[in-house]
Scaffold this active site. Structure first.
Site, PDB file in Angstrom:
ATOM      1  N   LYS A 162       0.829  -1.206   0.000  1.00  0.00           N
ATOM      2  CA  LYS A 162       0.000   0.000   0.000  1.00  0.00           C
ATOM      3  C   LYS A 162       0.868   1.262   0.000  1.00  0.00           C
ATOM      4  O   LYS A 162       0.631   2.190  -0.779  1.00  0.00           O
ATOM      5  CB  LYS A 162      -0.912  -0.012   1.233  1.00  0.00           C
ATOM      6  N   LYS A 184       2.218  -4.134  11.139  1.00  0.00           N
ATOM      7  CA  LYS A 184       0.871  -4.231  11.704  1.00  0.00           C
ATOM      8  C   LYS A 184       0.955  -4.792  13.107  1.00  0.00           C
ATOM      9  O   LYS A 184       1.891  -5.532  13.445  1.00  0.00           O
ATOM     10  CB  LYS A 184      -0.020  -5.141  10.838  1.00  0.00           C
TER      11      LYS A 184
END
Length: 477
Positions: free
Chosen positions: A100, A112
């Site tokens: 992304k 994450k």
């Protein structure tokens, strides 16, 4: 009282799905197999457990932080608070963050985090204890820092949790000048940035608008160009879904369906998304909204007639079981991984278009990047030059009026003279990023032989950019 984390014990397929998409796209590149393996793999996976006091006893909390790629520093990614979170999911989301960031040209590696709890089962004090202890564990292992790894909000977390993290990190690193850059998504009063809360939803709406702006693309699927009159169903009334609906409506689309975990409401003539949101706040449910058809199964809401479907909840919402019932011509993925590879294949075979999550929901990380830059520079956007711009514009207006003899009214003068605020600069940067990135993806899609989906095109672009970064890094013995 131990947290058994049933989700963590189940076999995961999310990361495998991401890798499957990566491998398919990699065949359209010319990079070395070893380099591709490095790009695909998770560099660091940290799983840990810690106890908290709950009532008169203790509870053991499972948690993770995954740093997928260090081709850029720092790594970047949200922290998910969910009792369904597991290692496979965190690895997959970290990988998606890497791609992304590359797609929208944000210089971060992907990361994450996850804490296996249901926030609704804890008091505010218990949530603060959990968040601060999670941060301490990351600090001890050097898994957090403004130049190391910068978390952000995700499902189940928000500005409050980011404030706790920032405060804990600053307390453990006294005197660090850039300590507030350790996390993004903070409240504006605590070194956050205007526009961050709505950034992901705004980005989703811009992505949808760009997709439908190409007449030749829309003609192939039987639609006209432009958002005006397009019927949209949005799944999820959280932060992303709410703002996606808001800005899509502002851009001219008609919101005909809204879905949540307790069910869905639909009205082919249109819904007032804000009124539905308030109805849910008042009654505790989206169901029985006046003037709309209610469905007690959320999935039924996805299957109602519309032009654009925006899944903005969790992953794996559109599967091989329900894809043939989806009537939308375009899916704009507001959530991460809402469409399984098998479902995507069927949707494309039926002539649909999917705007992939790696691009569509990148508005959040884009504005997080702006917030990080603000924290490192220690000055708000527009603070140094706004008044100068207004004075310069005022002088120009006065000069033109003096030469032409035409006088502007107060409203016209204010419109021309006005300097840009931080929010306007942030929204401008976000819009430019989303527009440029979609054009890059579409160009790759149209010019690379045999690429069959926008997702594959997005992966190809991301792989090429990351490969350049790795190629310029030293490989030490």
């Amino acid at each position: 009282m131990a947290n058994t984390n049933k989700a963590a014990m189940q076999d995961g397929h999310f990361f495998a799905d991401v890798c499957k998409n990566f491998d398919y796209a990699a065949q359209f590149t010319n990079h070395d197999a070893g380099l591709l393996d490095q790009i695909k793999s998770c560099n660091s996976v940290y799983r840990f457990r810690f106890p908290i006091r709950k009532g008169n006893g203790f509870e053991v909390i499972d948690a993770w932080r995954v740093e997928h790629s260090h081709h850029q520093s720092p790594t970047k990614g949200g922290i998910r608070y969910s009792e369904m979170v597991n290692e496979d999911e965190v690895m997959a989301l970290a990988a998606l963050m890497t791609y992304k960031c590359a797609i929208v040209n944000v210089p971060f590696g992907g990361a994450k985090g996850g804490i296996c709890i249901n926030p609704k089962n804890y008091t505010v004090q218990e949530l603060e204890n959990i968040t601060r202890r999670y941060t301490v564990e990351l600090v001890k292992k050097n898994f957090i820092g403004p130049s190391i790894d910068v978390p952000a909000p995700d499902y189940g977390s928000g500005e409050r949790e980011m404030s706790w993290i920032a405060d804990t990190y600053a307390t453990m690193n006294p005197g660090q000048l850039d300590a507030m850059g350790v996390v993004t998504g903070k409240p504006l009063a605590l070194h956050g940035i205007a526009g961050r809360r709505e950034a992901t939803g705004r980005g989703v709406a811009i992505a949808a608008r760009e997709c439908v702006s190409f007449g030749e693309d829309m003609e192939k699927i039987g639609l006209t160009a432009g958002l005006a009159g397009k019927k949209v169903i949005v799944q999820g009334l959280g932060n992303v879904g709410y703002y996606s609906a808001k800005y899509l409506a502002e851009f001219g689309a008609t919101i005909v369906g809204l879905c949540e975990y307790e069910g869905a409401v639909y009205n082919a003539d249109g819904l007032d998304y804000d009124a539905v949101f308030q109805h849910r706040k008042t009654t505790g449910s989206i169901l029985n909204y006046p003037g709309a058809q209610s469905f007690t199964r959320s999935g039924e809401g996805l299957e109602q007639p519309c032009d654009i479907l925006v899944p903005a909840a969790l992953e794996n919402q559109i599967t091989i079981e329900n894809i043939r019932n989806i009537k939308a011509k375009i899916i704009v993925e507001g959530a991460n991984g809402p469409t399984t590879p098998e479902a995507e294949k069927v949707f494309y075979e039926n002539g649909g278009i999917i705007v992939p999550d790696m691009y569509a929901n990148a508005g959040g990380v884009t504005v997080s990047y702006f917030e990080w830059l603000k924290n490192l520079s220690h000055v708000a956007f527009g603070r140094m030059n706004r008044r100068f711009e207004e004075n310069s514009n005022m002088n120009l207006v006065n000069m033109v009026e003096g030469i032409t003899g035409v006088s502007l009214n107060a409203q016209q003068r204010a419109t021309i003279v006005k300097g840009a605020s931080e929010l306007e600069l942030v929204n401008s940067g976000l819009e430019d990023t989303m527009i440029r990135s979609y054009h890059e993806i579409r160009e790759t899609y149209l010019t690379t032989p045999k690429i069959d989906t926008l997702r594959t095109a997005a992966f190809v672009g991301a792989i090429n950019k990351i490969a350049v970064s790795y190629s310029n890094l030293g490989v030490w013995p």
